[in-house]
Design an enzyme around this catalytic site. Structure first.
Site, PDB file in Angstrom:
ATOM      1  N   ASP A   1       0.955   5.574   0.398  1.00 32.25           N
ATOM      2  CA  ASP A   1       0.238   6.667   1.042  1.00 32.25           C
ATOM      3  C   ASP A   1      -0.205   7.715   0.039  1.00 32.25           C
ATOM      4  O   ASP A   1       0.221   7.714  -1.123  1.00 32.25           O
ATOM      5  CB  ASP A   1       1.128   7.332   2.088  1.00 32.25           C
ATOM      6  CG  ASP A   1       1.474   6.413   3.247  1.00 32.25           C
ATOM      7  OD1 ASP A   1       0.634   5.565   3.603  1.00 32.25           O
ATOM      8  OD2 ASP A   1       2.597   6.537   3.786  1.00 32.25           O
TER       9      ASP A   1
ATOM     10  N   ARG B   1       0.838  -1.201   0.000  1.00 34.34           N
ATOM     11  CA  ARG B   1       0.000   0.000   0.000  1.00 34.34           C
ATOM     12  C   ARG B   1       0.870   1.247   0.000  1.00 34.34           C
ATOM     13  O   ARG B   1       1.869   1.310   0.711  1.00 34.34           O
ATOM     14  CB  ARG B   1      -0.906   0.011   1.235  1.00 34.34           C
ATOM     15  CG  ARG B   1      -1.866  -1.167   1.318  1.00 34.34           C
ATOM     16  CD  ARG B   1      -2.536  -1.195   2.678  1.00 34.34           C
ATOM     17  NE  ARG B   1      -3.406  -2.348   2.834  1.00 34.34           N
ATOM     18  CZ  ARG B   1      -3.971  -2.697   3.981  1.00 34.34           C
ATOM     19  NH1 ARG B   1      -3.739  -1.968   5.081  1.00 34.34           N
ATOM     20  NH2 ARG B   1      -4.752  -3.755   4.048  1.00 34.34           N
TER      21      ARG B   1
ATOM     22  N   ARG C   1       9.955   7.785   3.926  1.00 28.95           N
ATOM     23  CA  ARG C   1       9.913   9.243   4.099  1.00 28.95           C
ATOM     24  C   ARG C   1      10.600   9.672   5.396  1.00 28.95           C
ATOM     25  O   ARG C   1      11.242  10.726   5.455  1.00 28.95           O
ATOM     26  CB  ARG C   1       8.468   9.721   4.056  1.00 28.95           C
ATOM     27  CG  ARG C   1       7.825   9.555   2.679  1.00 28.95           C
ATOM     28  CD  ARG C   1       6.321   9.664   2.738  1.00 28.95           C
ATOM     29  NE  ARG C   1       5.900  10.956   3.269  1.00 28.95           N
ATOM     30  CZ  ARG C   1       4.648  11.216   3.642  1.00 28.95           C
ATOM     31  NH1 ARG C   1       3.697  10.282   3.547  1.00 28.95           N
ATOM     32  NH2 ARG C   1       4.336  12.411   4.104  1.00 28.95           N
TER      33      ARG C   1
ATOM     34  N   TYR D   1      11.996   1.085  -3.440  1.00 27.65           N
ATOM     35  CA  TYR D   1      11.505   2.463  -3.419  1.00 27.65           C
ATOM     36  C   TYR D   1      12.622   3.413  -3.829  1.00 27.65           C
ATOM     37  O   TYR D   1      13.799   3.174  -3.540  1.00 27.65           O
ATOM     38  CB  TYR D   1      11.005   2.860  -2.030  1.00 27.65           C
ATOM     39  CG  TYR D   1       9.612   2.380  -1.707  1.00 27.65           C
ATOM     40  CD1 TYR D   1       8.501   3.155  -2.026  1.00 27.65           C
ATOM     41  CD2 TYR D   1       9.400   1.159  -1.077  1.00 27.65           C
ATOM     42  CE1 TYR D   1       7.220   2.721  -1.725  1.00 27.65           C
ATOM     43  CE2 TYR D   1       8.129   0.715  -0.784  1.00 27.65           C
ATOM     44  CZ  TYR D   1       7.037   1.503  -1.110  1.00 27.65           C
ATOM     45  OH  TYR D   1       5.770   1.060  -0.824  1.00 27.65           O
TER      46      TYR D   1
END
Length: 265
Positions: A52, A50, A199, A112
């Site tokens: 954000d 998932r 992040r 990522y």
């Protein structure tokens, strides 16, 4: 029933994240509606990870099941579904998979990438697709600090307060930081990630890059397990789910080298 896997690309700026919500403004919602139009039946998709609100994907992997009457040619799951999707989402590839394949539980690793524009003036053309930091950053310091993230650790210091993961222990396989002109590229690969983990790591590394924190601060944060000691969560704008790794026997396409093609890096 036939199980189908898809590779999905999307610009997350227009959506409230991946996971379905009552208002219907999520990537999962628009994808399920589009597939349902082609399959002529309600569809539920399951994703590898998932994302954000505001986070993008270059090769999100999903799977869904359809009844025998809804089986379609492979191109229908690409061109047909894309015809029903908003311009910010597309299906890149589609293929049948074994009935026991699961996009999330069979994933071995997620990749990522965070793209950060390091310049005194904020970006305009790439607004929403790049993070931004106006003070000069030392990529070499950040690269040195990032090495503390490699291996198996408790990443509690980098998880969101609302994270629902059962365990904060993850295995980081890659953590690199490099500069390309005004662009700083952060690349991470791990078996799984916690909510806001990338992040939060970027925020902590930026604090090292601008001299506010020492190079060994990342190692100390990991050891502390205390999210309150870390830098604020960085903007979602520059974060991309690049791809997902699976065992070869599933025959899932490897993460494409899309980032260099898009950004000439």
């Amino acid at each position: 029933m036939q199980r189908i896997a898809l590779g999905i690309e999307y610009d997350g700026a227009a959506f409230h994240g991946w996971q379905s919500q009552p208002h219907g403004q999520t990537v999962q919602d628009v994808l399920e509606q589009a597939i349902g139009q082609v399959a002529a039946q309600p569809i539920r998709v399951h994703c590898a990870g998932r994302t954000d609100a505001g986070v993008h994907a270059l090769n999100q992997v999903v799977h869904f099941d359809c009844a025998p009457a809804s089986v379609r040619p492979q191109q229908a799951w690409i061109r047909g579904v894309n015809a029903h999707l908003p311009s910010s989402v597309c299906v890149r590839w589609a293929q049948p998979v074994a009935a026991d394949f699961h996009a999330r539980f069979d994933a071995r690793a997620r990749h990522y990438c965070y793209l950060l524009h390091n310049h005194p003036v904020r970006p305009a053309l790439m607004h929403g697709r790049l993070g931004w930091h106006h003070h000069p950053l030392d990529a070499a310091r950040m690269q040195a600090a990032a090495q503390a993230l490699l291996g198996e650790h408790d990443f509690s210091a980098f998880r969101a307060a609302e994270c629902q993961a059962k365990s904060a222990v993850k295995i980081m396989q890659q953590a690199t930081v490099r500069r390309h002109g005004e662009l700083i590229i952060f690349e991470f690969r791990a078996d799984a990630f916690l909510q806001h983990m990338v992040r939060n790591m970027v925020g902590a590394l930026v604090a090292v890059g601008n001299g506010r924190e020492a190079v060994d601060s990342i190692a100390r944060l990991l050891a502390s397990g205390d999210r309150r000691r870390a830098a604020p969560t960085f903007s979602a704008a520059g974060l991309y789910l690049v791809g997902v790794d699976y065992a070869p026997h599933w025959n899932i396409p490897l993460p494409a080298r899309i980032m260099p093609a898009l950004f000439e890096i």
